[in-house]
Design an enzyme around this catalytic site. Structure first.
Site, mmCIF file in Angstrom:
data_model
loop_
_atom_site.group_PDB
_atom_site.id
_atom_site.type_symbol
_atom_site.label_atom_id
_atom_site.label_comp_id
_atom_site.label_asym_id
_atom_site.label_seq_id
_atom_site.Cartn_x
_atom_site.Cartn_y
_atom_site.Cartn_z
ATOM 1 N N ARG A 79 0.834 -1.206 0.000
ATOM 2 C CA ARG A 79 0.000 0.000 0.000
ATOM 3 C C ARG A 79 0.867 1.254 0.000
ATOM 4 O O ARG A 79 1.848 1.333 0.769
ATOM 5 C CB ARG A 79 -0.898 -0.004 1.241
ATOM 6 C CG ARG A 79 -1.829 1.173 1.354
ATOM 7 C CD ARG A 79 -2.984 1.043 0.401
ATOM 8 N NE ARG A 79 -3.959 2.092 0.603
ATOM 9 C CZ ARG A 79 -5.023 2.248 -0.183
ATOM 10 N NH1 ARG A 79 -5.229 1.417 -1.209
ATOM 11 N NH2 ARG A 79 -5.873 3.222 0.044
ATOM 12 N N GLU B 279 -11.620 -20.656 28.213
ATOM 13 C CA GLU B 279 -10.590 -21.247 29.090
ATOM 14 C C GLU B 279 -10.053 -20.219 30.081
ATOM 15 O O GLU B 279 -8.885 -20.231 30.442
ATOM 16 C CB GLU B 279 -9.417 -21.821 28.279
ATOM 17 C CG GLU B 279 -9.821 -22.559 27.040
ATOM 18 C CD GLU B 279 -10.041 -24.040 27.255
ATOM 19 O OE1 GLU B 279 -9.559 -24.574 28.258
ATOM 20 O OE2 GLU B 279 -10.699 -24.645 26.393
HETATM 21 C C1 LIG Z 1 -16.676 -17.794 20.981
HETATM 22 C C2 LIG Z 1 -16.852 -18.440 22.305
HETATM 23 C C3 LIG Z 1 -16.860 -19.821 22.389
HETATM 24 C C4 LIG Z 1 -17.087 -20.447 23.615
HETATM 25 N N1 LIG Z 1 -17.147 -21.804 23.656
HETATM 26 C C5 LIG Z 1 -17.442 -22.397 24.845
HETATM 27 C C6 LIG Z 1 -17.611 -23.824 24.897
HETATM 28 O O1 LIG Z 1 -17.454 -24.533 23.897
HETATM 29 N N2 LIG Z 1 -17.935 -24.376 26.087
HETATM 30 C C7 LIG Z 1 -18.113 -23.641 27.215
HETATM 31 O O2 LIG Z 1 -18.407 -24.219 28.241
HETATM 32 N N3 LIG Z 1 -17.976 -22.295 27.185
HETATM 33 C C8 LIG Z 1 -17.637 -21.658 26.029
HETATM 34 N N4 LIG Z 1 -17.508 -20.293 25.989
HETATM 35 C C9 LIG Z 1 -17.784 -19.522 27.185
HETATM 36 C C10 LIG Z 1 -16.560 -18.962 27.886
HETATM 37 O O3 LIG Z 1 -15.800 -20.007 28.444
HETATM 38 C C11 LIG Z 1 -17.078 -17.969 28.926
HETATM 39 O O4 LIG Z 1 -17.562 -16.838 28.210
HETATM 40 C C12 LIG Z 1 -16.026 -17.587 29.923
HETATM 41 O O5 LIG Z 1 -15.697 -18.656 30.737
HETATM 42 C C13 LIG Z 1 -16.499 -16.409 30.808
HETATM 43 O O6 LIG Z 1 -17.734 -16.676 31.386
HETATM 44 P P1 LIG Z 1 -18.915 -15.590 31.264
HETATM 45 O O7 LIG Z 1 -18.975 -15.146 29.853
HETATM 46 O O8 LIG Z 1 -20.118 -16.186 31.870
HETATM 47 O O9 LIG Z 1 -18.402 -14.361 32.107
HETATM 48 P P2 LIG Z 1 -18.532 -14.174 33.702
HETATM 49 O O10 LIG Z 1 -17.978 -15.349 34.409
HETATM 50 O O11 LIG Z 1 -19.922 -13.757 34.016
HETATM 51 O O12 LIG Z 1 -17.586 -12.921 33.914
HETATM 52 C C14 LIG Z 1 -17.973 -11.601 33.531
HETATM 53 C C15 LIG Z 1 -16.790 -10.666 33.760
HETATM 54 O O13 LIG Z 1 -16.437 -10.679 35.147
HETATM 55 C C16 LIG Z 1 -15.068 -11.001 35.279
HETATM 56 N N5 LIG Z 1 -14.845 -11.782 36.512
HETATM 57 C C17 LIG Z 1 -15.466 -12.927 36.898
HETATM 58 N N6 LIG Z 1 -14.931 -13.370 38.042
HETATM 59 C C18 LIG Z 1 -13.960 -12.481 38.394
HETATM 60 C C19 LIG Z 1 -13.057 -12.368 39.489
HETATM 61 N N7 LIG Z 1 -13.012 -13.290 40.462
HETATM 62 N N8 LIG Z 1 -12.200 -11.320 39.516
HETATM 63 C C20 LIG Z 1 -12.224 -10.390 38.532
HETATM 64 N N9 LIG Z 1 -13.053 -10.428 37.480
HETATM 65 C C21 LIG Z 1 -13.916 -11.473 37.415
HETATM 66 C C22 LIG Z 1 -14.738 -11.820 34.051
HETATM 67 O O14 LIG Z 1 -13.352 -11.814 33.800
HETATM 68 C C23 LIG Z 1 -15.536 -11.075 33.001
HETATM 69 O O15 LIG Z 1 -14.838 -9.943 32.587
HETATM 70 C C24 LIG Z 1 -17.263 -19.658 24.782
HETATM 71 C C25 LIG Z 1 -17.223 -18.262 24.695
HETATM 72 C C26 LIG Z 1 -17.028 -17.640 23.476
HETATM 73 C C27 LIG Z 1 -17.004 -16.151 23.419
#
Ligand SMILES: Cc1cc2nc3c(=O)[nH]c(=O)nc-3n(C[C@H](O)[C@H](O)[C@H](O)COP(=O)(O)OP(=O)(O)OC[C@H]3O[C@@H](n4cnc5c(N)ncnc54)[C@H](O)[C@@H]3O)c2cc1C
Length: 395
Positions: free
Chosen positions: A279, A375
């Site tokens: 580019r 994870e």
């Molecule tokens: C594309 C994609 C694919 C996925 N595939 C799978 C799958 O195949 N199987 C599966 O089981 N899951 C899957 N997930 C889910 C993923 O593992 C979860 O989104 C993740 O574990 C976070 O959980 P939550 O979204 O419920 O966030 P929450 O646990 O509700 O957390 C919300 C926020 O609070 C923060 N938080 C939570 N606890 C604390 C703490 N103690 N201290 C500070 N901050 C904290 C988190 O970091 C986050 O920022 C997938 C997610 C995506 C986006």
């Protein structure tokens, strides 16, 4: 899609890989660039799960590199497994995710904790590509605090009845095995958590749509368990003994996710280098502007730094250190944040084309961000790393 420029892809912190590991990288890369990459955008546009691409992994043994040969796998060392995840993720998130879930989470847990009957029942099908796997862990109430899950397993004659909902479940509609967790006693928190190996065709299991803004080709789903009866031989390990199984699975899962982040970081770096080399603006290639060079330099450093910690973790596991939880958190945190920042920088280097449908690079922003959650989120890993450093938590 144009092949990647050689000079960019040769920049890797892999000077001490063995000849065999180098060969793995070369063959997986050639395969991935020819057999996967040209088709990914189309699957995403059409919101189709890339089953045909996944099946291409089978004859080459890339689908089950951590499963021993006695079950039909192509068993190799952990560093090579990471390289496979890295190279596949460099071209496609979903294909790499299939390998990660089979080897690190479901198959790996069966190998580490399953009975011989469970190994014979599930592993050969995985190696033949007949049984894809889903890890059904996250619940609507939260995915981070897995010791506080709400799905229940109630004792009945000959087995257990599962009730609850899992969300964000990758590969669910195509899976032949759900690796899931439920509580046999909610009051016991993590000591009630039990791991189950569940046939998705079990009565009482249904899938719901879980629409996403990204990764539409993954067709993520909700999984509902309504009085789903699973016999005793579906319990992995002991009832109430699921939390350590989960810990071990996530330890290995974080390794493969980190390796995938390195692959994706490399991809956005490669795309940025190629674009900056072609580019022009103000009568010169944009790669000659210092501000663009600064971004490229930062992208290289992030990718190389993440790759170094991921390979170190792989070597630790090859040396027989099964649980390296702090190092797994470091690798996952560094690699996933490098991946997101690389995606942002690569898009910036592309200017407006960074968000044009014609260019692949924009797709990586949300795909990279998604890998910051799976994870374990960045917050969770920072918390864990700090607790190890402060001595509050032990390996
Ligand atoms: C594309 C994609 C694919 C996925 N595939 C799978 C799958 O195949 N199987 C599966 O089981 N899951 C899957 N997930 C889910 C993923 O593992 C979860 O989104 C993740 O574990 C976070 O959980 P939550 O979204 O419920 O966030 P929450 O646990 O509700 O957390 C919300 C926020 O609070 C923060 N938080 C939570 N606890 C604390 C703490 N103690 N201290 C500070 N901050 C904290 C988190 O970091 C986050 O920022 C997938 C997610 C995506 C986006």
């Amino acid at each position: 899609m144009a092949p990647l420029p050689l000079q960019a892809t040769e920049r890797m912190a892999d000077f001490d890989l063995t000849e065999d590991q180098r060969l793995v990288r070369q063959t997986v890369r050639e395969f991935a660039e020819h057999e996967i990459l040209p088709y990914v955008e189309q699957y995403e546009r059409e919101e189709q799960y890339p089953l045909e691409l996944i099946q291409k992994l089978v004859p080459l043994g890339y689908i089950a590199p951590m499963i021993p040969e006695q079950y039909g796998g192509s068993f190799i060392d952990v560093v090579s497994y990471g390289i496979i995840c890295e190279e596949l993720a460099r071209v496609d998130w979903v294909v790499a995710s299939v390998v990660s879930v089979i080897n690190s989470l479901a198959g790996g847990s069966i190998l580490r904790f399953g009975s011989e009957e469970q190994k014979q029942r599930w592993l050969p099908g995985m190696t033949r590509g007949e049984i894809l796997c889903s890890a059904c862990l996250t619940e609507p109430g939260g995915g981070t605090d897995l010791g506080n899950l709400k799905t229940t397993a109630t004792r009945v004659d000959g087995g257990w009845k599962l009730n609850g909902t899992k969300v964000f479940i990758s590969h669910a509609a195509h899976a032949g095995l759900f690796f899931t967790v439920a509580s046999i006693d909610l009051e016991k928190k993590h000591k009630g958590v039990t791991a189950f190996l569940v046939d998705p065709k079990t009565d009482g299991i249904s899938l719901g749509e879980f629409p996403m803004r990204t990764l539409k080709r993954d067709n993520l789903a909700e999984v509902h368990f309504e009085d789903s009866f699973v016999p005793d031989d579906c319990v992995l390990g002991e009832p109430g003994g699921g939390f350590p199984i989960l810990g071990s699975a996530l330890d290995m899962g974080r390794y493969s996710v980190a390796a995938r982040c390195v692959g994706q970081s490399q991809r956005t770096l490669d795309l940025a280098v190629a674009y900056a080399s072609e580019r022009e603006a103000f009568g010169q290639r944009i790669g000659e502007f210092q501000m663009i060079q600064q971004k490229i330099a930062d992208m290289v450093c992030r990718t190389e730094g993440a790759r170094a910690v991921v390979y170190r973790l792989g070597r630790m596991k090859d040396a027989g250190i099964q649980r390296a939880s702090m190092e797994a958190s470091i690798a996952k945190l560094m690699a996933s944040e490098a991946n997101t920042q690389n995606a942002l920088d690569a898009v910036q280097i592309h200017g407006g084309y960074g968000v044009a449908a014609e260019y692949e690079v924009g797709r990586h922003i949300l795909e990279a961000k998604a890998l910051e959650f799976g994870e374990g989120t960045s917050e969770l890993h920072r918390k864990l790393i700090a607790e190890y450093a402060l001595g509050i938590r032990k390996q």
